[in-house]
Design an enzyme around this catalytic site. Structure first.
Site, mmCIF file in Angstrom:
data_model
loop_
_atom_site.group_PDB
_atom_site.id
_atom_site.type_symbol
_atom_site.label_atom_id
_atom_site.label_comp_id
_atom_site.label_asym_id
_atom_site.label_seq_id
_atom_site.Cartn_x
_atom_site.Cartn_y
_atom_site.Cartn_z
ATOM 1 N N GLU A 128 91.119 2.603 -34.086
ATOM 2 C CA GLU A 128 91.600 3.830 -34.740
ATOM 3 C C GLU A 128 92.572 3.465 -35.858
ATOM 4 O O GLU A 128 93.503 2.682 -35.666
ATOM 5 C CB GLU A 128 92.267 4.740 -33.688
ATOM 6 N N TYR B 113 75.244 29.241 -35.854
ATOM 7 C CA TYR B 113 76.274 29.939 -35.076
ATOM 8 C C TYR B 113 75.737 31.247 -34.500
ATOM 9 O O TYR B 113 76.048 31.616 -33.373
ATOM 10 C CB TYR B 113 77.507 30.214 -35.953
ATOM 11 N N SER C 33 85.744 12.755 -41.160
ATOM 12 C CA SER C 33 86.739 13.405 -40.304
ATOM 13 C C SER C 33 87.313 14.601 -41.035
ATOM 14 O O SER C 33 87.749 14.494 -42.176
ATOM 15 C CB SER C 33 87.866 12.423 -39.958
ATOM 16 N N GLU D 290 89.446 27.254 -29.897
ATOM 17 C CA GLU D 290 88.810 28.293 -29.085
ATOM 18 C C GLU D 290 87.618 27.607 -28.437
ATOM 19 O O GLU D 290 86.849 26.932 -29.127
ATOM 20 C CB GLU D 290 88.286 29.416 -29.979
ATOM 21 N N ALA E 106 85.111 12.210 -29.995
ATOM 22 C CA ALA E 106 83.735 11.698 -29.973
ATOM 23 C C ALA E 106 83.718 10.283 -29.391
ATOM 24 O O ALA E 106 82.921 9.963 -28.494
ATOM 25 C CB ALA E 106 83.143 11.710 -31.385
ATOM 26 N N TYR F 225 80.248 25.157 -23.223
ATOM 27 C CA TYR F 225 80.409 23.821 -23.814
ATOM 28 C C TYR F 225 79.859 22.855 -22.754
ATOM 29 O O TYR F 225 80.615 22.207 -22.028
ATOM 30 C CB TYR F 225 81.882 23.537 -24.089
ATOM 31 N N VAL G 162 88.566 0.105 -40.093
ATOM 32 C CA VAL G 162 87.304 -0.612 -40.315
ATOM 33 C C VAL G 162 86.893 -0.323 -41.749
ATOM 34 O O VAL G 162 86.715 0.830 -42.133
ATOM 35 C CB VAL G 162 86.218 -0.151 -39.324
ATOM 36 N N SER H 117 91.376 14.778 -34.581
ATOM 37 C CA SER H 117 91.715 16.153 -34.962
ATOM 38 C C SER H 117 92.394 16.928 -33.841
ATOM 39 O O SER H 117 92.998 17.969 -34.082
ATOM 40 C CB SER H 117 90.441 16.899 -35.376
ATOM 41 N N SER I 16 80.932 17.042 -30.972
ATOM 42 C CA SER I 16 81.329 15.630 -30.937
ATOM 43 C C SER I 16 80.980 15.002 -29.591
ATOM 44 O O SER I 16 80.505 13.862 -29.526
ATOM 45 C CB SER I 16 82.839 15.496 -31.205
ATOM 46 N N THR J 174 83.158 22.071 -33.654
ATOM 47 C CA THR J 174 83.428 22.253 -32.226
ATOM 48 C C THR J 174 83.646 20.887 -31.564
ATOM 49 O O THR J 174 83.063 19.886 -31.991
ATOM 50 C CB THR J 174 82.243 22.938 -31.504
HETATM 51 C C1 LIG Z 1 92.356 23.288 -37.463
HETATM 52 C C2 LIG Z 1 91.248 22.981 -36.486
HETATM 53 C C3 LIG Z 1 90.708 23.994 -35.726
HETATM 54 C C4 LIG Z 1 89.665 23.719 -34.839
HETATM 55 N N1 LIG Z 1 89.168 24.722 -34.058
HETATM 56 C C5 LIG Z 1 88.235 24.434 -33.131
HETATM 57 C C6 LIG Z 1 87.802 25.418 -32.226
HETATM 58 O O1 LIG Z 1 88.255 26.558 -32.270
HETATM 59 N N2 LIG Z 1 86.879 25.081 -31.287
HETATM 60 C C7 LIG Z 1 86.369 23.823 -31.210
HETATM 61 O O2 LIG Z 1 85.565 23.549 -30.309
HETATM 62 N N3 LIG Z 1 86.749 22.864 -32.075
HETATM 63 C C8 LIG Z 1 87.651 23.147 -33.036
HETATM 64 N N4 LIG Z 1 88.059 22.184 -33.904
HETATM 65 C C9 LIG Z 1 87.211 21.004 -34.069
HETATM 66 C C10 LIG Z 1 87.430 19.847 -33.140
HETATM 67 O O3 LIG Z 1 88.783 19.612 -32.941
HETATM 68 C C11 LIG Z 1 86.743 18.646 -33.797
HETATM 69 O O4 LIG Z 1 85.389 18.956 -34.008
HETATM 70 C C12 LIG Z 1 86.796 17.376 -32.991
HETATM 71 O O5 LIG Z 1 88.099 17.140 -32.540
HETATM 72 C C13 LIG Z 1 86.287 16.232 -33.853
HETATM 73 O O6 LIG Z 1 86.379 15.029 -33.136
HETATM 74 P P1 LIG Z 1 85.753 13.667 -33.673
HETATM 75 O O7 LIG Z 1 86.125 12.626 -32.729
HETATM 76 O O8 LIG Z 1 84.309 13.896 -33.958
HETATM 77 O O9 LIG Z 1 86.392 13.444 -35.085
HETATM 78 P P2 LIG Z 1 88.009 13.276 -35.484
HETATM 79 O O10 LIG Z 1 88.774 14.032 -34.509
HETATM 80 O O11 LIG Z 1 88.027 13.584 -36.880
HETATM 81 O O12 LIG Z 1 88.258 11.754 -35.188
HETATM 82 C C14 LIG Z 1 87.789 10.742 -36.006
HETATM 83 C C15 LIG Z 1 88.804 9.611 -35.941
HETATM 84 O O13 LIG Z 1 88.200 8.440 -36.455
HETATM 85 C C16 LIG Z 1 89.162 7.719 -37.198
HETATM 86 N N5 LIG Z 1 88.404 6.898 -38.138
HETATM 87 C C17 LIG Z 1 87.368 7.283 -38.917
HETATM 88 N N6 LIG Z 1 86.951 6.265 -39.671
HETATM 89 C C18 LIG Z 1 87.687 5.177 -39.330
HETATM 90 C C19 LIG Z 1 87.703 3.844 -39.778
HETATM 91 N N7 LIG Z 1 86.874 3.428 -40.729
HETATM 92 N N8 LIG Z 1 88.591 2.992 -39.218
HETATM 93 C C20 LIG Z 1 89.430 3.423 -38.238
HETATM 94 N N9 LIG Z 1 89.461 4.710 -37.794
HETATM 95 C C21 LIG Z 1 88.602 5.570 -38.344
HETATM 96 C C22 LIG Z 1 89.977 8.820 -37.858
HETATM 97 O O14 LIG Z 1 91.268 8.350 -38.205
HETATM 98 C C23 LIG Z 1 90.031 9.876 -36.767
HETATM 99 O O15 LIG Z 1 91.168 9.757 -35.954
HETATM 100 C C24 LIG Z 1 89.139 22.414 -34.752
HETATM 101 C C25 LIG Z 1 89.716 21.387 -35.495
HETATM 102 C C26 LIG Z 1 90.768 21.662 -36.342
HETATM 103 C C27 LIG Z 1 91.380 20.548 -37.111
#
Ligand SMILES: Cc1cc2nc3c(=O)[nH]c(=O)nc-3n(C[C@H](O)[C@H](O)[C@H](O)COP(=O)(O)OP(=O)(O)OC[C@H]3O[C@@H](n4cnc5c(N)ncnc54)[C@H](O)[C@@H]3O)c2cc1C
Length: 565
Positions: free
Chosen positions: A51, A195, A286, A77, A28, A82, A244, A59, A502, A498
């Site tokens: 981070e 969905y 997260s 997947e 994101a 997308y 943070v 993730s 994000s 997904t």
């Molecule tokens: C097992 C699994 C299966 C998945 N399957 C799919 C799928 O099939 N298809 C699909 O499209 N998506 C899938 N996803 C989902 C997708 O990977 C996530 O929706 C996406 O990666 C989320 O990204 P994000 O940046 O929003 O959040 P995150 O990836 O959670 O990143 C947030 C980051 O912010 C950091 N952070 C938060 N607060 C603070 C703070 N206060 N200070 C410093 N750092 C901080 C955290 O450490 C973290 O690294 C899957 C995820 C997983 C784990």
């Protein structure tokens, strides 16, 4: 947004003076940094990504080597629509070949080797379930239709299990659905409804997972690293191992402005003062926070402690009602956790077992299982997948990497009589091999494997039943310089769990805070396409006739619409 509107936004006056602070280093934030540079015309040097962990990608991780074993907490997947993600990745060169973009590479891999599941469901220790229909009866179909027609407001915080008959939960449709999308029966009916609308075009393909896309390697290497490299080249600053812990806000009756960010590194606090000219993006919540790892002889356990994103979101939520209610999502670990495990097999008869189950050669470089294989009679509801190999760029030729997960970790296993959190990597593998029907191959596979278990306390927290206001808007009303990103914000019509959600939050946040004359692309509207609806209805009815089908065929016969049914 069609091609006409898909132009780079015009540079805004005063952009040179602005700084951006992105809290969280997941996709994101990385996507938001891209759009700040691309559409916002911001100098990368004015952007800082903060981070908590030592690596970026959140993730979407991927790590390891042959000796330690490889690790992915999850595998994604993806699909053709997308729209935001492909808008982003059509600009990002791959690491291997900078003349090709990530999107071009992904499309090419999937064009040459399109996904088809070889063995989507199995039972009775490795016996393949050959059915392709959804196994719904007339009443289930009526319930699904009722769900589609209901409004989110009237469904409120209803749980899935409160809406459907008990018999629905033993249909093939539900096994396909819950294992593919990771829904628990006690989670949000509204999200299931989203969905149904958003992915209705996949309903006829649930049994074979056709049109599902996978990247060439794991998504950390194929998507995150190229994006990170592009941002580094723009001069974006990355602060790793920095948490943070708070934000100070100037709250007036009709506006809120972030005036300071509190950073902690190695136990030392720094306060960065911000003004209305600065932009702050916070990935609130997260799904992989506080993940714990085990190994072949150590269970992963469960970390129930506080986590960086939830703690910060909880603090901010106390400062204004429009900042959401994090406790709805993060205070129910036993309803949101599940465990995955990554298996690295070297010179292993796992290859023979996979060949027997799928009819495919895991060393061919082409798809193997073609998405997940789910053991429907497994108490943990185990699924396992083996993507195209190698799955890691540093993977030796004689190794294969598989990823497995159990959606019901608090049940006792069928072969290993324990809950998942108490199982070592070896025990998780033995339970899986039992359900795959490994038989005599079991000991040799165990001896040639390294397993890394991973417990994720919040992995389905985004699916918890919710009502309006539980999730903040990307830019809450009155917010001058703060946007929320990620899986726990409200974006009408799109689906959480997904990558797309994000990235969409990132585009929305950047365009809104910078007041750009540009919108994110529309959520793919297949639910309004009559051809898609006709196919979906047919697939719900399986081999039986759709009511009125004969009459419609008769009326459309020899007309230009004859192909509809
Ligand atoms: C097992 C699994 C299966 C998945 N399957 C799919 C799928 O099939 N298809 C699909 O499209 N998506 C899938 N996803 C989902 C997708 O990977 C996530 O929706 C996406 O990666 C989320 O990204 P994000 O940046 O929003 O959040 P995150 O990836 O959670 O990143 C947030 C980051 O912010 C950091 N952070 C938060 N607060 C603070 C703070 N206060 N200070 C410093 N750092 C901080 C955290 O450490 C973290 O690294 C899957 C995820 C997983 C784990």
């Amino acid at each position: 947004m069609g091609n006409y509107n898909n132009v780079r936004a015009i540079k805004q006056d005063g952009i040179e003076k602005k700084r951006a602070f992105l809290i969280g280093g997941g996709v994101a934030s990385l996507a938001a940094a891209f759009y700040l540079v691309y559409d916002g015309h911001m100098d990368g040097k004015m952007i800082t990504i903060i981070e908590n962990l030592p690596v970026l990608g959140g993730s979407m991780d991927g790590s390891g080597d042959e000796k330690r074993g490889f690790l992915i907490r999850g595998g994604r997947e993806m699909e053709e629509h997308y729209e935001c993600s492909w808008d982003l990745f059509c600009h990002i060169p791959t690491i291997e070949n900078p003349s090709r973009t990530v999107l071009e590479d992904l499309r090419e891999v999937n064009r040459i080797d399109p996904n088809v599941a070889a063995c989507r469901l199995m039972h009775k220790c490795g016996e393949k379930i050959e059915r392709e229909t959804l196994g719904l009866n007339g009443h289930h179909i009526m319930q699904l239709e009722k769900l589609i027609l209901a409004t989110e407001e009237e469904l409120g915080a209803t749980k899935i299990k409160e809406f459907f008959d008990e018999s629905f939960f033993t249909t093939d449709m539900w096994y396909y659905w819950r294992s593919m999308f990771a829904f628990e029966n006690w989670q949000s009916l509204v999200e299931m409804k989203r969905y149904m609308h958003r992915f209705i075009h996949h309903l006829p393909n649930l049994s074979r997972l056709r049109q599902i896309l996978f990247s060439r390697y794991n998504q950390y290497e194929s998507m995150i690293l190229p994006l990170q490299k592009w941002l580094e080249e723009q001069g974006v600053n990355f602060h790793r191992n920095v948490q943070v812990t708070d934000m100070a806000l100037d709250i007036l009756p009709d506006s809120q402005t972030v005036i300071a960010i509190h950073l902690v590194k190695n136990g030392e606090t720094t306060i960065v003062t911000t003004t209305k000219d600065d932009l702050i993006f916070f990935t609130c919540g997260s799904m992989t926070e506080n993940s714990t790892l085990g190994n072949m002889s150590t269970p992963a356990g469960v970390n129930r402690g506080p986590g960086a994103s939830w703690e910060l979101w909880k603090k901010i939520a106390t400062k204004g009602p429009s900042f959401g209610r994090p406790e709805v999502f993060c205070d129910h670990i036993d309803k949101t956790k599940w465990e995955s495990f990554t298996i690295t097999c070297t010179d292993s008869p796992m290859v023979d077992l996979l060949t027997k189950l799928t009819g495919r050669d895991p060393y061919s470089g082409k798809l193997v299982t073609g998405g997940i294989m789910t053991a429907v009679d497994s108490s943990w509801l185990l699924s396992v997948t083996c993507h195209r190999q190698p799955h890691f760029t540093n993977q030796p030729e004689n190794a294969i990497v598989l990823w497995a997960y159990g959606l019901l970790p608090d049940n006792v296993g069928d072969h290993v009589k324990k809950k998942m959190e108490y199982c070592t990597g070896e025990e998780l593998l033995r339970e899986l091999l039992y359900h795959m029907g490994a038989g005599d191959l079991t000991e040799a596979i165990v001896a040639s494997s390294t397993v890394i278990p991973c417990m994720m306390p919040y992995i389905t927290s985004q699916f918890m039943p919710r009502i309006k206001g539980d999730r903040p808007e990307v830019v809450p009303k009155g917010s001058v310089n703060l946007a929320f990103l990620g899986q726990f914000v409200e974006i009408p019509g799109d689906c959480v769990f997904t990558v797309e959600y994000s990235v969409r939050s990132a585009m929305t946040g950047v365009y809104t805070l910078l007041n750009l004359d540009k919108q994110p692309p529309e959520v793919y509207p297949s639910q309004y396409d009559i051809r898609v609806i006709a196919k979906a209805i047919k697939s719900m009815h399986g081999e039986s006739h759709v009511p009125g089908e004969g009459l419609i065929r008769y009326l459309l016969k020899d007309t230009s619409m004859a192909g509809l049914m």
